[in-house]
Design a protein around this motif. Structure first.
Motif, PDB file in Angstrom:
ATOM      1  N   LEU A 149      16.222  83.925  66.354  1.00 31.98           N
ATOM      2  CA  LEU A 149      16.576  83.770  64.799  1.00 31.98           C
ATOM      3  C   LEU A 149      16.335  82.514  64.060  1.00 31.98           C
ATOM      4  CD1 LEU A 149      19.784  85.993  64.468  1.00 31.98           C
ATOM      5  CD2 LEU A 149      17.796  86.727  63.727  1.00 31.98           C
ATOM      6  N   LEU A 158      12.646  82.057  63.604  1.00 29.76           N
ATOM      7  CA  LEU A 158      12.321  82.677  62.330  1.00 29.76           C
ATOM      8  C   LEU A 158      12.436  81.665  61.259  1.00 29.76           C
ATOM      9  CD1 LEU A 158      13.520  86.239  62.624  1.00 29.76           C
ATOM     10  CD2 LEU A 158      11.518  85.385  63.489  1.00 29.76           C
ATOM     11  N   TRP A 177      20.325  79.898  60.275  1.00 31.57           N
ATOM     12  CA  TRP A 177      20.491  81.362  60.122  1.00 31.57           C
ATOM     13  C   TRP A 177      22.007  81.454  60.551  1.00 31.57           C
ATOM     14  CZ3 TRP A 177      16.484  85.077  59.675  1.00 31.57           C
ATOM     15  CH2 TRP A 177      16.974  86.627  59.227  1.00 31.57           C
ATOM     16  N   TYR A 202      12.402  87.069  71.253  1.00 30.84           N
ATOM     17  CA  TYR A 202      13.567  87.522  71.790  1.00 30.84           C
ATOM     18  C   TYR A 202      12.971  87.979  73.132  1.00 30.84           C
ATOM     19  CZ  TYR A 202      17.214  89.999  74.069  1.00 30.84           C
ATOM     20  OH  TYR A 202      18.136  90.612  74.969  1.00 30.84           O
ATOM     21  N   PHE A 221      25.286  82.645  61.485  1.00 27.12           N
ATOM     22  CA  PHE A 221      25.666  83.632  62.546  1.00 27.12           C
ATOM     23  C   PHE A 221      27.194  83.721  62.709  1.00 27.12           C
ATOM     24  CE2 PHE A 221      25.931  85.676  66.681  1.00 27.12           C
ATOM     25  CZ  PHE A 221      24.686  86.491  66.639  1.00 27.12           C
ATOM     26  N   ARG A 239      20.206  84.438  69.071  1.00 29.79           N
ATOM     27  CA  ARG A 239      20.402  83.381  68.083  1.00 29.79           C
ATOM     28  C   ARG A 239      19.252  82.319  68.148  1.00 29.79           C
ATOM     29  NH1 ARG A 239      26.620  81.683  68.090  1.00 29.79           N
ATOM     30  NH2 ARG A 239      25.789  80.441  66.298  1.00 29.79           N
ATOM     31  N   ALA A 273      23.734  86.764  59.531  1.00 30.83           N
ATOM     32  CA  ALA A 273      23.585  87.561  60.515  1.00 30.83           C
ATOM     33  C   ALA A 273      24.954  87.819  60.929  1.00 30.83           C
ATOM     34  CB  ALA A 273      22.848  87.144  61.947  1.00 30.83           C
ATOM     35  N   LEU A 277      21.637  92.123  59.348  1.00 30.60           N
ATOM     36  CA  LEU A 277      21.012  90.943  58.965  1.00 30.60           C
ATOM     37  C   LEU A 277      20.684  91.109  57.423  1.00 30.60           C
ATOM     38  CD1 LEU A 277      17.838  90.802  61.493  1.00 30.60           C
ATOM     39  CD2 LEU A 277      20.005  89.464  61.607  1.00 30.60           C
ATOM     40  N   LEU A 300      10.988  88.603  65.242  1.00 29.00           N
ATOM     41  CA  LEU A 300      12.277  88.636  66.242  1.00 29.00           C
ATOM     42  C   LEU A 300      12.035  89.276  67.616  1.00 29.00           C
ATOM     43  CD1 LEU A 300      15.360  87.898  66.107  1.00 29.00           C
ATOM     44  CD2 LEU A 300      15.340  90.365  65.134  1.00 29.00           C
TER      45      LEU A 300
END
Length: 854
Positions: free
Chosen positions: A464, A467, A497, A575, A499, A461, A537, A552, A571
């Motif tokens: 994301l 990003l 994002w 991550y 989620f 998370r 997401a 996504l 990503l």
């Protein structure tokens, strides 16, 4: 077995049998008792540790006709003149090259023998040099069974195979052993019930060797079952490659082994020169193999050795062969210096090949314009700045190294300029709003990823979220004011994002599928241009024992196919660092989407594309599409190439034809269309990635946004042209396109003609669209710290009630090692069988090209 061998070889008291095998080796039994049972002299070396060679053999023979039994690799070290005439030479224990048989057959009786230990050594023998086989003189038969030996060649179901068909050798008869001492499990697997015997106790021994019956009743040895390996999805028998290598006149011996590589298994080849120096031999053998074998069977490296290492029993000691660095099947000029080394690694990672040499051409290795942007982006990550224009101009590692610059720590060509605030619409965004009027909020691109076990969801998370901060386009909002759409990029702190976690634990497969589809469509339909979000997401969690999946979805107005490559790469890197407790530094940023939009509008307004007007206006007029139907009515058919043909298409065809993959695809499409409705030239709307290097100081290789270009192209390909001629014709046509077609959309949507409401180019478009989406394999490789594999997904990428623009939408993409061709159509306009026939014609043309180039 001893008596049969003695009679076959005519061993008598006037002969010498050399006993060279170690006492623990099964061949020693054969040598000892064949000699003693025949009254022959049994000659043993004074010093078993002495290196085998002609001098030792001469002493053992002592002038008498001699029986000499050795593996081919050891036999190659003995000169035929070391043995007197009338001697019998047996090659045993390994595949024998035909050249070795021809050398010895000139002056001696030469026999190729076969037989495993479990059969009391001997099973079949062949006498000759293989020249009676015009079809495969490089493969030496292993002959016919010895007396009282049963040989059955069976398929995987235990059925006899016809002549010419490969199967596994099964041996029967009184000489077959009872089994393995103390190993009932292995005995049961290898000593199986005899399906052709009335005796319930009779057994056949499964040798694990592959062979086929020849028309004359001899056996053709085809390798080992357990020697076969899978490399990039292809099953390979190294012995076949060794036989091909041995066909080179300057090769005395050859060996192929399987090595681990950075992207999976690879093949390493070794050759011993027949005479003289090995200079250029690796390159010559590579050229031979490239002309005879599919690309996936060409060894990654070819090493010239003075001799092959041997075991104490005279067989090739494959474990002792020297390690080599992975390659991709070519003799390689090693990169020199840190810049060439870094660029070679970038080429290899993007193309999914092994070692890349300094002189290797990116496009000849299967590169395309889409992958070129990844090269630029990954070079930046390595601290080097190059442009796509330079990649197209210089093409090789060495060429690019001469123009590469150190990456500026500041990174972006414009740094923070236009990363927030109002941004003019780009041509493709104008196109979208002009044609998607029913529900413009519902038009997305999506991916479904399978997470590795134990993936850190909080780190995911967080990644994301990074990003959203890094890529400005993801924070865009659109508004409709005064009859026109506008866009504005929000501040970094404004973006998030959306989620959602969906618990699927305890549901059966049908309910899981239904719920997944429901949540997928809800996420896609939940995107909103004005209120947001434009990114969603969904984490699907089925509980312990099941892999979690991450869906996504992003509105197409702010993402495209190249952007997804950038997003997934960022990503993965973010991550990986976060999960390891490190800061997620993704490096310098490229030019912002807003900066590009502003500069493209300025370039167009100042006449930057005006020199193209005559070209675009000179194209044939387009017929208006008829009865395209809605997206709800859309149907799709598929065709394509298998993995082997795809590999040749990507790695071999571009170098042979000096053409890019997309040019080859368009050539076959143009030819299929000319035969389909008879219209020449065939007018097609061609999609491109749109990241053309036309403005100084602009780098879009790591930028997220919708850059796609759409422009017409007239494919003038006669129906009866040979495929290679079709490629040459289309290649010439496409390379006359000004600036790869980027100017068409700018002239169409960013300028006006004689008045504010009149565009510089007419709005009509072709009836057929084509899009090459490039190669997706390797974007998130197996074993990645985050993603196990990239999956297909369902859902709805378009508003079902929206009208389609084209009668046929044809796309091509490479994923999971295979080229997929798809065509979307309306059943009210076209019959499914007719559309399938069109795609089949394209695929057949590609296969013919592959055969001619491979």
């Amino acid at each position: 077995m001893i008596d049969a061998s003695r009679r076959k070889l005519d061993v008598g008291p006037d002969m010498t049998v050399c006993q060279l095998s170690a006492p623990s080796f099964d061949g020693a039994v054969w040598e000892t008792f064949t000699g003693l049972a025949s009254g022959a002299v049994l000659a043993l070396p004074d010093d078993p540790a002495e290196a085998l060679g002609s001098a030792q053999i001469t002493r053992l023979a002592d002038g008498r006709p001699t029986v000499l039994s050795l593996p081919p690799a050891a036999l190659a070290a003995v000169e035929p003149r070391a043995l007197p005439g009338g001697s019998v030479i047996l090659a045993v224990g390994d595949r024998c090259p035909a050249d070795l048989a021809r050398t010895w057959s000139r002056s001696h009786r030469f026999i190729n023998g076969y037989g495993p230990t479990e059969n009391s050594v001997g099973a079949t023998m062949y006498e000759g040099d293989g020249t009676e086989r015009a079809d495969a003189a490089d493969r030496l038969p292993i002959g016919r069974p010895l007396p009282n030996v049963e040989v059955h060649v069976l398929d995987g179901f235990g059925n006899p195979v016809p002549a010419g068909v490969t199967g596994e050798i099964h041996l029967g008869g009184a000489q077959v052993a009872a089994g393995y001492l103390g190993r009932p499990d292995l005995t049961a697997r290898r000593f199986v019930a005899h399906p052709f015997s009335d005796d319930p106790e009779a057994r056949l021994y499964r040798t694990g060797d592959l062979a086929a019956w020849l028309p004359d009743g001899k056996l053709d040895f085809r390798g080992r079952v357990d020697d076969q390996v899978k490399i990039r999805g292809f099953r390979i028998e190294p012995g076949e490659i060794e036989a091909a290598m041995a066909r080179h006149p300057r090769v005395a011996q050859a060996a192929v082994v399987v090595r681990p590589g950075p992207r999976g298994k690879r093949l390493a080849g070794y050759v011993v020169p027949a005479s003289g120096e090995g200079t250029s031999l690796a390159a010559e053998v590579h050229e031979l193999l490239s002309g005879e074998l599919p690309a996936f069977m060409v060894p990654s490296t070819l090493t010239v050795l003075p001799e092959l290492p041997l075991t104490t029993n005279g067989k090739v000691d494959r474990a002792a062969l020297p390690e080599e660095q992975p390659g991709d099947g070519r003799p390689v000029t090693r990169p020199s210096g840190p810049v060439e080394t870094a660029l070679a690694e970038v080429f290899a990672s993007v193309l999914g090949v092994g070692e890349v040499g300094a002189d290797d051409d990116f496009f000849a290795l299967g590169g395309d314009s889409i992958l070129s942007t990844q090269v630029v982006a990954r070079a930046r990550q390595a601290g080097l700045r190059i442009t796509t224009k330079e990649l197209f101009q210089f093409k090789t590692v060495a060429g690019l190294a001469r123009v590469a610059r150190a990456e500026d720590a500041g990174g972006g060509a414009d740094d923070d300029a236009h990363r927030t605030g109002p941004v003019p619409l780009t041509p493709v965004q104008h196109w979208f709003f002009a044609h998607h009027t029913v529900n413009p909020h519902h038009f997305n691109q999506s991916v479904l990823l399978e997470l590795v076990p134990g993936a850190d969801i909080e780190a995911l998370r967080h990644a994301l979220g990074l990003l959203m901060e890094r890529h400005d386009a993801l924070r865009t909002r659109f508004s409709y004011e005064d009859g026109a759409w506008r866009q504005e990029i929000g501040a970094e702190a404004d973006g998030r994002w959306h989620f959602r976690r969906v618990d699927l634990a305890g549901l059966d497969e049908a309910d899981v599928a239904a719920r997944t589809e429901e949540e997928t469509v809800a996420a896609q339909r939940g995107l909103h241009l004005t209120d947001g979000p434009l990114v969603r997401a969904v984490l699907f969690d089925r509980g312990p024992g099941h892999a979690r999946q991450l869906f996504l979805t992003v509105h197409h107005l702010v993402v495209d196919g190249v952007s997804w490559r950038v997003l997934l790469d960022d990503l993965r890197r973010a991550y990986t660092r976060l999960a390891a407790g490190q800061d997620a530094d993704l490096g310098p940023r490229s030019t912002s989407f807003g900066q590009w939009a502003h500069r493209l509008r300025e370039h167009t307004a100042t006449g930057g594309f005006d020199d193209e007007l005559a070209y675009w206006r000179g194209l044939p007029a387009a017929d208006e599409p008829a009865d395209t139907g809605t997206f709800a009515e859309r149907r799709t058919v598929h065709d394509g190439l298998d993995a082997a043909d795809t590999e040749v298409l990507l790695r071999r065809v571009p170098g042979v034809l000096r053409a890019k993959v997309d040019e080859v695809l368009l050539a076959m499409l143009g030819q299929a269309l000319s035969g389909w409705d008879g219209t020449v030239p065939a007018l097609v709307d061609l999609e491109g990635h749109g990241r053309e290097d036309i403005l100084d100081g602009v780098d879009l290789s790591g930028t997220v946004g919708w850059f796609t270009t759409i422009h017409p192209v007239a494919l003038d390909v006669p129906k009866d042209a040979a495929p290679k001629d079709a490629v040459r014709a289309v290649k010439r046509q496409l390379r006359t396109l000004p600036r790869h077609g980027i100017g068409y959309g700018a002239l169409r949507h960013l300028t006006s003609g004689t008045g504010p409401a009149e565009p510089a180019l007419p709005p009509a478009h072709a009836r057929i669209a084509f899009n090459y989406l490039g190669q997706w394999d390797g974007q998130l490789p197996d074993g990645d710290a985050l993603v196990a594999r990239h999956l297909d997904h369902g859902g709805q990428d378009h508003e079902p009630a929206e009208r389609r623009l084209y009668e046929l939408e044809i796309a091509a993409a490479v994923e999971h090692g295979r080229l997929d061709l798809s065509c979307a159509y309306s059943p009210a306009r076209h019959d499914a069988a007719v559309v399938a026939g069109l795609l089949r014609t394209v695929a057949d043309g590609l296969r013919e090209l592959v055969r001619s180039c491979a």
